[in-house]
Design a protein around this motif. Structure first.
Motif, PDB file in Angstrom:
ATOM      1  N   LEU A  22      43.050  35.750  48.039  1.00 20.96           N
ATOM      2  CA  LEU A  22      43.223  36.404  46.747  1.00 20.96           C
ATOM      3  C   LEU A  22      42.352  37.642  46.646  1.00 20.96           C
ATOM      4  CD1 LEU A  22      43.218  33.235  44.462  1.00 20.96           C
ATOM      5  CD2 LEU A  22      45.187  34.469  45.377  1.00 20.96           C
TER       6      LEU A  22
ATOM      7  N   LYS B 102      38.782  41.090  43.757  1.00 20.78           N
ATOM      8  CA  LYS B 102      39.444  42.249  44.363  1.00 20.78           C
ATOM      9  C   LYS B 102      38.581  43.500  44.261  1.00 20.78           C
ATOM     10  CE  LYS B 102      44.327  40.952  44.062  1.00 20.78           C
ATOM     11  NZ  LYS B 102      45.649  41.274  43.470  1.00 20.78           N
TER      12      LYS B 102
ATOM     13  N   VAL C 155      40.217  36.765  39.744  1.00 21.43           N
ATOM     14  CA  VAL C 155      40.888  37.439  40.855  1.00 21.43           C
ATOM     15  C   VAL C 155      40.570  38.932  40.845  1.00 21.43           C
ATOM     16  CG1 VAL C 155      43.114  37.989  41.901  1.00 21.43           C
ATOM     17  CG2 VAL C 155      42.726  35.722  40.930  1.00 21.43           C
TER      18      VAL C 155
ATOM     19  N   LEU D 157      39.781  31.160  48.046  1.00 14.70           N
ATOM     20  CA  LEU D 157      39.722  32.384  47.255  1.00 14.70           C
ATOM     21  C   LEU D 157      39.788  33.636  48.122  1.00 14.70           C
ATOM     22  CD1 LEU D 157      36.919  31.430  44.696  1.00 14.70           C
ATOM     23  CD2 LEU D 157      39.374  31.608  44.232  1.00 14.70           C
TER      24      LEU D 157
END
Length: 390
Positions: free
Chosen positions: A85, A45, A41, A82
């Motif tokens: 996220l 990000k 994650v 995904l």
């Protein structure tokens, strides 16, 4: 609906990012039954930050896109499980950010909200309770977790269940019964996590696997929270829950509509490429018609989401409208995902494509944020009240 130029621009950038950067990560091994690993994650990000797309629905000045604009942007973020996220548009964080933006004090926003918007902190919403305790589930009036005032602190005790993302979260919103004696009154409390008084008993093994930290059973033992960490005002927890729940129901619909749009793309490509009985699968009515039904369901989902978003943008709570949207969309998306699996045959139940995961995720969606049956029951009560009033 005529989307604004800024929504179209952000959505286009989000879609390009998800398709070109995020989707290749769907085969990354850093995932398990309880969701993607924190390392994965964080990596996603970081790429969203590089692209200038972290939390794209909240602008640099702290203001939100309106609900109609969010509908387009979050739909694109959901093209991969995904995607939300990576972009920080996932549940429960997206709903918690919205709630804090509406209710939190300036000091609380600086301490709890800003790290969430920056993508540096995940959050958890502690409301649902274990069935074996007779606690609150679809019926919030069954809230068992107690908050008792002790000087300038509140002491909270109870158990919570199906708390999404509690494992690894840094911000908690704890909902507890603060009423005196037998009186029911809910209050929300902001808590830094992890906290020694909040213990994860176990992380449940569930059908879905898209949310980091999974869904946990929680024990809260003598949690002391200072009065300045009350979210909003004492005894207004149910009122604030309504502020959060209607938009959160709808944003779930947006994200999973994106996922099912992608499943439809994959199934359609498979049906056009794969041959059986002398012709492409798409030329067999048993395959072509279900995919045609999917197109119809996808468009109906889009339209009811946009309709409900427009209601919320008037400032209305949209409780009835969001219930209608949640039922219609969750049921339609399950039909879509089921047809995609069926069209793809054996391939549809493998991990070779994301279709199998989308099927599992939208099956769970029919339950969380209120099962279909509870929303229909609530709508039926409104029909009865309207009949009596007439």
């Amino acid at each position: 609906m005529a989307y604004t130029d800024r929504a179209l621009d952000i959505a286009a950038r989000v879609e390009d990012f998800v398709r070109s950067v995020v989707i290749p990560y769907e085969s990354d091994p850093r995932r398990n039954a309880h969701g993607p690993a924190e390392e994965l994650v964080a990596e996603l990000k970081s790429k969203a930050r590089e692209a200038g797309l972290m939390t794209p629905h909240i602008l640099a000045d702290g203001s939100h896109l309106n609900h109609a604009e969010i509908a387009l942007v979050l739909r694109k973020s959901g093209l991969s499980p995904l995607g939300p996220l990576a972009l920080n548009t996932a549940a429960p964080d997206e709903g918690n950010m919205y709630l804090l933006g509406q209710v939190a004090s300036p000091e609380q926003k600086a301490r709890f909200l800003e790290p969430m918007i920056a993508g540096d902190a995940r959050s958890a919403f502690f409301m649902t309770e274990p069935a074996e305790d007779g606690g609150a589930g679809s019926d919030p009036s069954m809230l068992k977790t107690r908050a008792v005032m002790d000087g300038n602190h509140w002491v909270i005790n109870g158990r919570k269940a199906f708390i999404t993302g509690a494992d690894g979260a840094k911000v908690g919103i704890v909902m507890a019964n603060s009423g005196a004696d037998e009186k029911l009154a809910a209050t929300m409390f902001l808590v830094d996590l992890p906290h020694p008084a909040i213990r994860i008993e176990r992380v449940l093994d569930t059908i879905d696997s898209s949310m980091p930290g999974g869904h946990a059973i929680i024990a809260i033992d003598n949690l002391r929270v200072p009065a300045d960490q009350i979210l909003g005002e004492v005894h207004k927890g149910f009122e604030y829950a309504q502020i959060r729940l209607s938009p959160a129901r709808l944003t779930h619909c947006m994200r999973w509509l994106g996922a099912c749009t992608r499943a439809q793309e994959i199934a359609s490509e498979y049906a056009c490429r794969r041959h059986a009985f002398g012709k492409p699968l798409i030329d067999h009515e048993g395959v072509g018609f279900p995919l045609a039904d999917n197109l119809i369901d996808l468009k109906q989902c889009e339209l009811i989401i946009d309709w409900c978003a427009a209601i919320l943008d008037t400032g209305a709570l949209g409780t009835m409208e969001s219930s209608m949207a949640k039922v219609a969309v969750s049921e339609a998306l399950f039909r879509i995902a089921d047809r995609c699996v069926q069209v793809m045959g054996g391939t549809g139940v493998t991990h070779d494509t994301v279709v199998e995961q989308v099927f599992r995720e939208v099956r769970a969606f029919r339950i969380y944020d209120g099962p279909t049956e509870v929303h229909k029951w609530s709508l039926a009560k409104k029909i009865k009240r309207a009949h009596k009033a007439a």
